[in-house]
Write an enzyme that holds these catalytic residues in place. Structure first.
Site, PDB file in Angstrom:
ATOM      1  N   SER A 131      57.986 101.299  21.495  1.00 10.28           N
ATOM      2  CA  SER A 131      57.947 102.341  21.765  1.00 10.28           C
ATOM      3  C   SER A 131      56.618 103.141  22.195  1.00 10.28           C
ATOM      4  CB  SER A 131      59.253 102.729  20.726  1.00 10.28           C
ATOM      5  OG  SER A 131      58.813 104.530  21.361  1.00 10.28           O
ATOM      6  N   HIS A 133      59.535 101.236  26.496  1.00  8.92           N
ATOM      7  CA  HIS A 133      60.579 101.867  25.508  1.00  8.92           C
ATOM      8  C   HIS A 133      59.669 103.412  25.494  1.00  8.92           C
ATOM      9  CE1 HIS A 133      64.125 103.567  23.370  1.00  8.92           C
ATOM     10  NE2 HIS A 133      63.310 104.059  22.997  1.00  8.92           N
ATOM     11  N   ASP A 189      59.504 107.391  25.265  1.00 14.59           N
ATOM     12  CA  ASP A 189      60.429 108.504  25.021  1.00 14.59           C
ATOM     13  C   ASP A 189      59.792 109.973  25.571  1.00 14.59           C
ATOM     14  OD1 ASP A 189      62.372 107.594  22.406  1.00 14.59           O
ATOM     15  OD2 ASP A 189      59.920 106.545  22.233  1.00 14.59           O
ATOM     16  N   MET A 237      60.641 113.991  24.750  1.00 15.62           N
ATOM     17  CA  MET A 237      61.413 114.643  24.061  1.00 15.62           C
ATOM     18  C   MET A 237      61.141 116.517  24.800  1.00 15.62           C
ATOM     19  SD  MET A 237      60.297 113.318  20.573  1.00 15.62           S
ATOM     20  CE  MET A 237      60.223 111.666  20.636  1.00 15.62           C
ATOM     21  N   HIS A 273      64.304 107.274  27.763  1.00 17.43           N
ATOM     22  CA  HIS A 273      65.297 107.327  26.578  1.00 17.43           C
ATOM     23  C   HIS A 273      64.701 109.528  27.032  1.00 17.43           C
ATOM     24  CE1 HIS A 273      65.980 108.239  22.444  1.00 17.43           C
ATOM     25  NE2 HIS A 273      66.828 108.470  22.808  1.00 17.43           N
ATOM     26  N   MET A 302      65.112 112.482  25.915  1.00 13.52           N
ATOM     27  CA  MET A 302      66.107 113.166  24.431  1.00 13.52           C
ATOM     28  C   MET A 302      65.683 114.589  25.138  1.00 13.52           C
ATOM     29  SD  MET A 302      64.269 111.195  21.221  1.00 13.52           S
ATOM     30  CE  MET A 302      62.865 109.986  22.511  1.00 13.52           C
ATOM     31  N   MET A 339      70.927 105.558  17.689  1.00  9.34           N
ATOM     32  CA  MET A 339      69.678 105.736  16.448  1.00  9.34           C
ATOM     33  C   MET A 339      70.274 106.427  15.741  1.00  9.34           C
ATOM     34  SD  MET A 339      67.742 107.594  18.814  1.00  9.34           S
ATOM     35  CE  MET A 339      66.557 108.357  17.737  1.00  9.34           C
ATOM     36  N   PHE A 355      60.844 112.583  16.355  1.00  5.75           N
ATOM     37  CA  PHE A 355      59.183 111.882  15.980  1.00  5.75           C
ATOM     38  C   PHE A 355      59.389 110.130  15.753  1.00  5.75           C
ATOM     39  CE2 PHE A 355      60.213 115.681  14.557  1.00  5.75           C
ATOM     40  CZ  PHE A 355      59.252 116.708  14.749  1.00  5.75           C
ATOM     41  N   GLY A 356      58.277 109.539  15.620  1.00  7.45           N
ATOM     42  CA  GLY A 356      58.126 108.304  15.121  1.00  7.45           C
ATOM     43  C   GLY A 356      57.805 108.312  13.703  1.00  7.45           C
ATOM     44  N   GLY A 357      58.050 107.186  13.187  1.00  7.46           N
ATOM     45  CA  GLY A 357      57.433 106.571  11.551  1.00  7.46           C
ATOM     46  C   GLY A 357      58.506 107.072  10.878  1.00  7.46           C
ATOM     47  N   ASP A 379      67.479 101.973  17.824  1.00  6.96           N
ATOM     48  CA  ASP A 379      65.644 102.936  17.531  1.00  6.96           C
ATOM     49  C   ASP A 379      65.354 103.761  16.409  1.00  6.96           C
ATOM     50  OD1 ASP A 379      63.748 104.450  19.257  1.00  6.96           O
ATOM     51  OD2 ASP A 379      65.079 105.133  20.392  1.00  6.96           O
ATOM     52  N   GLY A 380      64.413 104.003  15.979  1.00 11.14           N
ATOM     53  CA  GLY A 380      63.995 104.128  14.742  1.00 11.14           C
ATOM     54  C   GLY A 380      63.799 103.860  13.781  1.00 11.14           C
ATOM     55  N   GLY A 381      62.547 103.246  12.795  1.00 10.16           N
ATOM     56  CA  GLY A 381      62.585 103.127  12.301  1.00 10.16           C
ATOM     57  C   GLY A 381      61.864 101.155  12.131  1.00 10.16           C
ATOM     58  N   GLY A 411      57.946 101.278  17.575  1.00 10.34           N
ATOM     59  CA  GLY A 411      56.557 102.155  18.076  1.00 10.34           C
ATOM     60  C   GLY A 411      55.522 101.588  16.527  1.00 10.34           C
TER      61      GLY A 411
HETATM   62  C1  DX5 Z   1      62.207 108.517  17.954  1.00 10.70           C
HETATM   63  C2  DX5 Z   1      62.844 107.638  19.142  1.00 10.70           C
HETATM   64  C3  DX5 Z   1      62.011 106.172  18.990  1.00 10.70           C
HETATM   65  C4  DX5 Z   1      60.416 106.331  18.143  1.00 10.70           C
HETATM   66  C5  DX5 Z   1      60.560 104.987  17.520  1.00 10.70           C
HETATM   67  O1  DX5 Z   1      63.377 110.138  18.462  1.00 10.70           O
HETATM   68  O2  DX5 Z   1      63.352 107.548  19.939  1.00 10.70           O
HETATM   69  O3  DX5 Z   1      62.107 105.435  20.131  1.00 10.70           O
HETATM   70  O4  DX5 Z   1      59.146 106.197  19.329  1.00 10.70           O
HETATM   71  O5  DX5 Z   1      59.904 105.307  16.274  1.00 10.70           O
HETATM   72  P1  DX5 Z   1      59.641 104.030  15.547  1.00 10.70           P
HETATM   73  O6  DX5 Z   1      59.746 102.543  15.724  1.00 10.70           O
HETATM   74  O7  DX5 Z   1      58.133 104.206  14.726  1.00 10.70           O
HETATM   75  O8  DX5 Z   1      60.656 104.752  14.819  1.00 10.70           O
HETATM   76 ZN    ZN Z   2      63.554 105.907  21.615  1.00 10.48          ZN
END
Ligand code: DX5
Ligand code: ZN
Length: 215
Positions: free
Chosen positions: A7, A32, A34, A36, A65, A67, A136, A142-144, A174-176, A196
């Protein structure tokens, strides 16, 4: 072996071209991206002009993706920008079946993302029509963030539904996603791992992608 989708939300945007080259040269399978809108999710990321730039150097499929609210209004614009796979959120689509047909009629693969609170069974009547489910494993925006553990149960439920109907839908998480939880996620039934921070904040991202791939 899972597919890996880095991502770019977590990349260094001052070095976007090099980050894209790294993904091209790595064992990752797709980009990927994202998007938003600050309405569906409490954050704004990037949009069509940036995706066009990424597409111009990407040597692997670009998965977008969305959002965003009312994604149907921009389906064609994202196709033109270079999306190969377009993912919309079930929570934003009042006419999901129509949106999916629209995505496919433009020649893209169609994915549907579900938020942590949305049950797997919400996809029951649309599964025959889609190419990918994006589960999800954090709240989008948010990432991280930390992986939500009840996702494992949802992956197993989806895997069962897909198996029972003999469908060929990919389950993406997707996520974490980290090196610590990736094996358990794949074991539960995931086909695609989005990553990500785990990739882009590492000192050797290509090596991390290899490790995720060979988990
Ligand atoms: C969150 C995004 C993810 C995000 C994942 O809303 O859809 O794709 O970038 O980031 P990590 O892998 O850091 O959780
Ligand atoms: Zn995503």
């Amino acid at each position: 072996m899972p597919l890996i989708a880095p991502s770019l939300l977590a990349c260094n945007f001052l070095r976007l071209e090099e980050e894209c080259k790294m993904v091209n040269e790595s064992s990752a399978d797709r980009f990927h991206l994202d998007v938003m809108d600050g309405r569906f999710v409490p954050n704004i990321s990037f949009g069509i002009p940036l995706i066009e730039h990424i597409k111009s150097v990407a040597q692997k499929p670009c998965e977008v993706h969305l959002m965003i609210e009312e994604p149907e209004k921009l389906t064609e614009a994202f196709k033109k920008a270079g999306a190969d796979i377009l993912i919309v959120h079930i929570e934003t689509c009042r006419n999901l079946h129509r949106n999916i047909q629209q995505i496919k009629s433009l020649g893209m693969k169609a994915g549907v993302a579900i938020n942590p609170h949305t049950p797997a069974r919400a996809l029951s009547e649309i599964m025959e029509d889609i190419d990918e489910v994006c589960v999800m494993s954090v709240n989008p925006g948010f990432g991280g963030q930390k992986f939500i553990d009840h996702t494992y149960k949802k992956i197993r439920e989806l895997k069962k539904m897909i198996h029972e109907r003999a469908l060929h839908i990919q389950i993406e998480i997707d996520g974490g996603v980290t090196l610590d939880n990736a094996a358990g996620i794949v074991h539960a039934g995931a086909d695609v791992l989005v990553a990500g921070n785990t990739v882009f904040k590492a000192s050797d991202p290509k090596n991390i992608i290899d490790q995720l791939k060979n988990i």
